[in-house]
Structure formats: C-alpha cells, structure tokens
Design a protein around this motif. Structure first.
Motif, PDB file in Angstrom:
ATOM      1  N   THR A 313       7.978 -27.716  30.208  1.00  0.00           N
ATOM      2  CA  THR A 313       7.018 -26.621  30.227  1.00  0.00           C
ATOM      3  C   THR A 313       7.507 -25.342  29.559  1.00  0.00           C
ATOM      4  O   THR A 313       6.705 -24.479  29.213  1.00  0.00           O
ATOM      5  N   ALA A 314       8.824 -25.178  29.397  1.00  0.00           N
ATOM      6  CA  ALA A 314       9.337 -23.927  28.837  1.00  0.00           C
ATOM      7  C   ALA A 314      10.708 -24.145  28.213  1.00  0.00           C
ATOM      8  O   ALA A 314      11.481 -24.993  28.666  1.00  0.00           O
ATOM      9  N   LEU A 315      10.995 -23.352  27.178  1.00  0.00           N
ATOM     10  CA  LEU A 315      12.304 -23.356  26.525  1.00  0.00           C
ATOM     11  C   LEU A 315      12.745 -21.919  26.286  1.00  0.00           C
ATOM     12  O   LEU A 315      11.915 -21.024  26.102  1.00  0.00           O
ATOM     13  N   ALA A 316      14.063 -21.703  26.260  1.00  0.00           N
ATOM     14  CA  ALA A 316      14.619 -20.404  25.878  1.00  0.00           C
ATOM     15  C   ALA A 316      15.999 -20.643  25.295  1.00  0.00           C
ATOM     16  O   ALA A 316      16.690 -21.598  25.671  1.00  0.00           O
ATOM     17  N   VAL A 317      16.404 -19.768  24.378  1.00  0.00           N
ATOM     18  CA  VAL A 317      17.721 -19.872  23.756  1.00  0.00           C
ATOM     19  C   VAL A 317      18.461 -18.556  23.947  1.00  0.00           C
ATOM     20  O   VAL A 317      17.913 -17.483  23.665  1.00  0.00           O
ATOM     21  N   ASN A 318      19.680 -18.638  24.453  1.00  0.00           N
ATOM     22  CA  ASN A 318      20.587 -17.494  24.463  1.00  0.00           C
ATOM     23  C   ASN A 318      21.392 -17.581  23.175  1.00  0.00           C
ATOM     24  O   ASN A 318      22.331 -18.360  23.071  1.00  0.00           O
ATOM     25  N   SER A 319      20.997 -16.792  22.189  1.00  0.00           N
ATOM     26  CA  SER A 319      21.596 -16.913  20.856  1.00  0.00           C
ATOM     27  C   SER A 319      23.056 -16.497  20.844  1.00  0.00           C
ATOM     28  O   SER A 319      23.879 -17.093  20.144  1.00  0.00           O
ATOM     29  N   SER A 320      23.426 -15.477  21.620  1.00  0.00           N
ATOM     30  CA  SER A 320      24.811 -15.002  21.609  1.00  0.00           C
ATOM     31  C   SER A 320      25.760 -16.022  22.212  1.00  0.00           C
ATOM     32  O   SER A 320      26.878 -16.208  21.729  1.00  0.00           O
ATOM     33  N   ALA A 321      25.317 -16.693  23.266  1.00  0.00           N
ATOM     34  CA  ALA A 321      26.160 -17.705  23.903  1.00  0.00           C
ATOM     35  C   ALA A 321      25.858 -19.110  23.403  1.00  0.00           C
ATOM     36  O   ALA A 321      26.549 -20.061  23.760  1.00  0.00           O
ATOM     37  N   SER A 322      24.803 -19.234  22.576  1.00  0.00           N
ATOM     38  CA  SER A 322      24.407 -20.527  22.019  1.00  0.00           C
ATOM     39  C   SER A 322      24.157 -21.567  23.104  1.00  0.00           C
ATOM     40  O   SER A 322      24.739 -22.647  23.114  1.00  0.00           O
ATOM     41  N   VAL A 323      23.281 -21.197  24.022  1.00  0.00           N
ATOM     42  CA  VAL A 323      22.883 -22.089  25.109  1.00  0.00           C
ATOM     43  C   VAL A 323      21.374 -22.286  25.043  1.00  0.00           C
ATOM     44  O   VAL A 323      20.626 -21.337  24.826  1.00  0.00           O
ATOM     45  N   VAL A 324      20.918 -23.526  25.229  1.00  0.00           N
ATOM     46  CA  VAL A 324      19.496 -23.854  25.241  1.00  0.00           C
ATOM     47  C   VAL A 324      19.084 -24.189  26.673  1.00  0.00           C
ATOM     48  O   VAL A 324      19.740 -25.003  27.336  1.00  0.00           O
ATOM     49  N   TYR A 325      18.018 -23.549  27.143  1.00  0.00           N
ATOM     50  CA  TYR A 325      17.514 -23.787  28.495  1.00  0.00           C
ATOM     51  C   TYR A 325      16.144 -24.449  28.422  1.00  0.00           C
ATOM     52  O   TYR A 325      15.331 -24.127  27.558  1.00  0.00           O
ATOM     53  N   CYS A 326      15.895 -25.353  29.357  1.00  0.00           N
ATOM     54  CA  CYS A 326      14.630 -26.082  29.411  1.00  0.00           C
ATOM     55  C   CYS A 326      14.116 -26.105  30.835  1.00  0.00           C
ATOM     56  O   CYS A 326      14.826 -26.536  31.757  1.00  0.00           O
ATOM     57  N   GLY A 327      12.883 -25.616  31.028  1.00  0.00           N
ATOM     58  CA  GLY A 327      12.248 -25.689  32.329  1.00  0.00           C
ATOM     59  C   GLY A 327      11.204 -26.792  32.331  1.00  0.00           C
ATOM     60  O   GLY A 327      10.573 -27.059  31.308  1.00  0.00           O
ATOM     61  N   SER A 328      11.008 -27.427  33.476  1.00  0.00           N
ATOM     62  CA  SER A 328      10.049 -28.525  33.529  1.00  0.00           C
ATOM     63  C   SER A 328       9.254 -28.498  34.826  1.00  0.00           C
ATOM     64  O   SER A 328       9.524 -27.711  35.737  1.00  0.00           O
ATOM     65  N   SER A 329       8.268 -29.367  34.892  1.00  0.00           N
ATOM     66  CA  SER A 329       7.314 -29.334  35.989  1.00  0.00           C
ATOM     67  C   SER A 329       7.883 -29.830  37.316  1.00  0.00           C
ATOM     68  O   SER A 329       7.207 -29.786  38.328  1.00  0.00           O
ATOM     69  N   ASP A 330       9.128 -30.276  37.331  1.00  0.00           N
ATOM     70  CA  ASP A 330       9.774 -30.653  38.588  1.00  0.00           C
ATOM     71  C   ASP A 330      10.538 -29.484  39.206  1.00  0.00           C
ATOM     72  O   ASP A 330      11.206 -29.645  40.228  1.00  0.00           O
ATOM     73  N   GLY A 331      10.474 -28.301  38.580  1.00  0.00           N
ATOM     74  CA  GLY A 331      11.128 -27.117  39.114  1.00  0.00           C
ATOM     75  C   GLY A 331      12.565 -26.922  38.690  1.00  0.00           C
ATOM     76  O   GLY A 331      13.221 -25.969  39.123  1.00  0.00           O
ATOM     77  N   LEU A 332      13.082 -27.797  37.830  1.00  0.00           N
ATOM     78  CA  LEU A 332      14.479 -27.713  37.395  1.00  0.00           C
ATOM     79  C   LEU A 332      14.608 -27.007  36.051  1.00  0.00           C
ATOM     80  O   LEU A 332      13.688 -27.018  35.234  1.00  0.00           O
ATOM     81  N   VAL A 333      15.799 -26.408  35.832  1.00  0.00           N
ATOM     82  CA  VAL A 333      16.160 -25.845  34.529  1.00  0.00           C
ATOM     83  C   VAL A 333      17.412 -26.566  34.052  1.00  0.00           C
ATOM     84  O   VAL A 333      18.490 -26.433  34.652  1.00  0.00           O
ATOM     85  N   ASN A 334      17.286 -27.365  33.003  1.00  0.00           N
ATOM     86  CA  ASN A 334      18.435 -28.013  32.369  1.00  0.00           C
ATOM     87  C   ASN A 334      18.944 -27.122  31.247  1.00  0.00           C
ATOM     88  O   ASN A 334      18.199 -26.319  30.690  1.00  0.00           O
ATOM     89  N   PHE A 335      20.220 -27.271  30.889  1.00  0.00           N
ATOM     90  CA  PHE A 335      20.730 -26.504  29.741  1.00  0.00           C
ATOM     91  C   PHE A 335      21.783 -27.295  28.973  1.00  0.00           C
ATOM     92  O   PHE A 335      22.417 -28.209  29.496  1.00  0.00           O
TER      93      PHE A 335
END
Length: 470
Positions: A313-335
């Motif tokens: 459902t959602a994505l975000a990138v921390n460009s300075s730390a080069s980390v990709v985050y992913c949110g989903s409909s189960d309530g979890l955030v993977n990275f």
C-alpha cells in the motif's frame, strides 16, 4: 525459506501468506466492513475475490456514498464542525512544547483527505471533493478545483504542480505571476498535441482490457501515485491500470510505459542509484533501473524485493541512508538496505491495521495507518526504535508530508509532519529526532509519578518492539 520474522529475503517461489485485509477490518468495530476501495487506495488483486467487502470497484463519488457518513468518526459533536480550522493552544515556540506533539489541525468539512504536498510555507491538500486546498501558516490561503475527480496524488516541481486523479488524468497547474493566490491549469499529461499525434498510428494502441484498446501514453484507470526525480527531470506515475509511466517534466512527454505489475500499482518512488521502486495490490515490490539507452534513458526490471499475499500500500525511500520502506495491508513495514545489496533488513511492527502511507526524513520514518495512528521510527546504527505514536485522528491516516522545521539545528534536527486523514482533517505535528523513545518516556513518567499512581500506558508491547534482523 523463512518469512520476514526470520529475517530472510522474500522470493518469487516462496510467497508469504498473511491474512487478507478484509479480515483485518473486522478487528476494529469503527471500520465498516463495506468500506469502499477508495478509502484505502489499495485495490486488491482480481484473483483475491475472497474479500469483496474491502475491494468494491465502484468509486466513491460523494459523501452520501461514504461509509463514514454514519460512522462515529463523523458525528455532529466534533469540535471541528464549528470552525474551518482549529489550532492547538500550544505554539511551536513555547519552551514547554513537547519534543513530539501536535501543533494544530486544519479542517474543512468538504471531503476525505487523500493527498498532501508541502513546499516552503505552503501545504497542498487533495480530497474526494475534487478541490485542491492551499494552506499557509495553518490558515487556508487559497484553493482551486479540478473536474478530474478525486485527487489521489500531488507533487510539486519548481513552478509546476502535478495532480493525479481517480479518472486517470494527470493535471498540470501553475501559480499566477500576478496573484500568488490564483492557480491556473496549464496542461495535462499527456499533452493534447501528443495525444492527437499518437492516435493517428495504430501501433500506438495497446490492449488494456478484453476488446478494448487505448493509447499507451495515457492511463486508462485511476492515477494512484506520483514521484519526482528532479535531478533527471523525470516524473513517474503509477496507476490502477497496472502500468508505470515515465514523463519528461520539461515538455510533459511520455517517454515510457511499463507493464509493471499483475494488478493495480499503489505506490511508486524514485530512489537512489537510478532505481525506481513500485508497490502493487498484487503483493509485490519491484525494482527498476534507469540506464542510458541511445540518446535517452530506459528503465529495465532489476528484481522483486517482496512477494506476498496481501497488498502493498505504500513505499518510501530514505535517500541519505539508502533504505527502502514498504507498508502493506497487514499492518507491517518491511525494509531493505542498499549497503547490504538491497537485502531484507527487517520488519517494523507498530500498527494493528493496514499501513496506508509512509514518509522518510533524516533518521526518521513515519508510518500512517488505518488504525488512525502515526508511528515515528528512528534508525540508529541500523536499528529502528519507535519514538512516538502520534494520535489524534478519528479516521484512517491516508497521506503524509514532511518538511524541515525552521528551528532545526545540526544537533537537534526537527521536522514538521503533516498527516491527512479520512476524518476530513489535516493535522500538523512537530517531531524531534532527539526525542526520547517510548521506553524512555515510560521510565521517566514512572520516575516522576507519586508512589502508587498508575502510569499512563503509551503503547502496546507490539509497538515497542524493534525491527527483527538476520
């Protein structure tokens, strides 16, 4: 292969089965089991018809069809109904202002908030009323109306404001040079000239549905997300038509259309190293690499980071730390972390319901959820800790935007966070990276409370948990 709880990267051949979002909705009595798909902007796969209550395909057209009309979120007793906006009695310059807390609320009872974009001292908000409102210093500054339906995405590039809509259109706006409160529509993507020119050639038509063809340069379903790569002068759009399109900002030309997923694209974000990340209702997160191709650039599929049963459902990138985050409909955030060749870094467990939006700034990542809360996570030496749970919305948190606070210093980086909700309000928060985390706050509270006084409960144990690592 183990799942995310074991810290192992997901693969195509071993997808992780999780509860469908429809079953999650029933755990909160305040969320209607007949919720319209627009309320969460994450359309489910056509193969997952087991939860039709969540994925009704008819778009919300007005408040009369909204499941929130009869909801506890929309009661006449709301303190916001008497004022077009409200402010907290605490100002951001108060010496006693808590490190992380609410500055104020912006409320205009005309529609659920689906999109936000902040630039300087201006905040743009998009809703299902078709209006784009502009706010300045916590007050309504101006607004303009689009006839293109629900405003699902807003991005700003220089003098241009791009809005993505439910009807598949992308509009381009500019601020009037004579009057900064006037916004004029200056075009659309694709341009009318390109549309006519492309329509002449039969080879420019692609089959989008059975017995239906459309021009490849135009989205034929809702534009769900927009992302900018201003260094390259590019904009990316994702749509429920399952495609990712690449646009040149300077002349609004569509450079590429990629059949990116097997179902609706819910999120796209331009990242580091020429990479673009897309998340879909098909449960996957895919990586695309921009490469030189002749005189221009072309995007090629690189890898699939995640494959699961529930919608991304959602994505975000921390460009300075080069980390990709992913949110989903189960309530979890993977990275995933670049320094580990985009290997799976762990899972952030802070929400009871779907994660609907993400934003990253400095060492922080913010996750907004259908459980009406925003979790603030701080990343230090690769470990994430929950700093705060920002509570106050009475409906799902649908979108987030972050700007650096004017009081921010190198030793105390502070951020202004805007959150838009399906309770028809935008809340403004002040967040410091140096704020104590939840465990420290509980310890301090217990230290200062009189003996025998029951301490306030800040969070559940699940929210207190840090990310799990390999």
């Amino acid at each position: 292969m183990r799942d995310a709880q074991g810290g192992i990267m997901f693969t195509e051949s071993n997808s992780l089965l999780r509860p469908k979002f429809g079953s999650l909705l029933h755990s909160d009595p305040n969320i209607s089991s007949t919720t319209n798909e627009d309320d969460y902007s994450a359309r489910n796969s056509s193969a997952s018809a087991a939860s039709p209550a969540y994925y009704d395909r008819s778009p919300m057209s007005d408040d009369t069809n909204s499941p929130y009309t009869m909801s506890p979120w929309n009661q006449a007793s709301s303190p916001y109904t008497k004022s077009p906006w409200s402010r907290s009695t605490v100002t951001p310059f108060d010496e006693n202002f808590p490190p992380n807390g609410l500055i104020g609320s912006l409320v205009r009872e005309e529609g659920h908030i689906y999109s936000l974009a902040a630039t300087g001292d201006l905040l743009y908000t998009g809703s299902d009323s078709k209006n784009i409102r502009v706010w300045k210093n916590l007050k309504e500054f101006t607004g303009f109306k689009s006839n293109s339906g629900l405003v699902k995405a807003i991005v700003i590039s220089g003098e241009k404001i791009f809005t993505g809509h439910q009807d598949g259109k992308i509009r381009v706006w500019k601020v009037s040079s004579k009057n900064p409160s006037v916004h004029k529509r200056v075009g659309a993507l694709p341009t009318w000239k390109d549309f006519i020119k492309s329509s002449i050639k039969p080879s420019n038509y692609v089959e989008v549905r059975r017995h239906r063809n459309a021009l490849w340069i135009k989205h034929f379903d809702a534009v769900s997300c927009l992302s900018l790569n201003e260094d390259q002068g590019l904009m990316y759009s994702g749509s429920w038509d399952k495609t990712l399109k690449v646009w040149r900002i300077s002349d609004s030309k569509c450079l590429e259309s990629i059949n990116a997923h097997d179902d609706a694209v819910n999120s796209v974000v331009a990242g580091f190293d020429g990479l673009v990340f897309t998340g879909s209702a098909d449960g996957t997160v895919k990586v695309w690499r921009r490469e030189l191709h002749g005189k221009g650039t072309k995007h090629f599929f690189l890898q699939t980071l995640l494959k699961q049963e529930c919608a991304v459902t959602a994505l975000a990138v921390n460009s300075s730390a080069s980390v990709v985050y992913c949110g989903s409909s189960d309530g979890l955030v993977n990275f995933w972390e670049r320094e580990k060749h985009l290997s799976h870094g762990g899972v952030l467990r802070g929400h009871k319901l779907a994660v609907l939006c993400l934003a990253a700034a400095g060492n922080l990542v913010f996750s907004g959820s259908a459980d009406k809360s925003i979790c603030v996570w701080r990343r230090e030496r690769g470990v994430h800790t929950c700093l705060s749970i920002l509570s106050g919305h009475t409906g799902p948190v649908k979108c987030l935007a972050v700007e650096k606070d004017r009081e921010s210093t190198n030793s105390d980086r502070r951020w202004i966070v805007y959150s838009g909700s399906l309770d028809k309000s935008v809340k403004v928060w002040k967040v410091s990276e140096q704020a104590p985390d939840l465990q420290q706050m509980v310890a301090m509270q217990q230290h200062h409370m009189p003996e025998g006084y029951p301490p306030q409960s800040f969070s559940s144990p699940a929210i207190m948990s840090q990310n799990e690592r390999q």
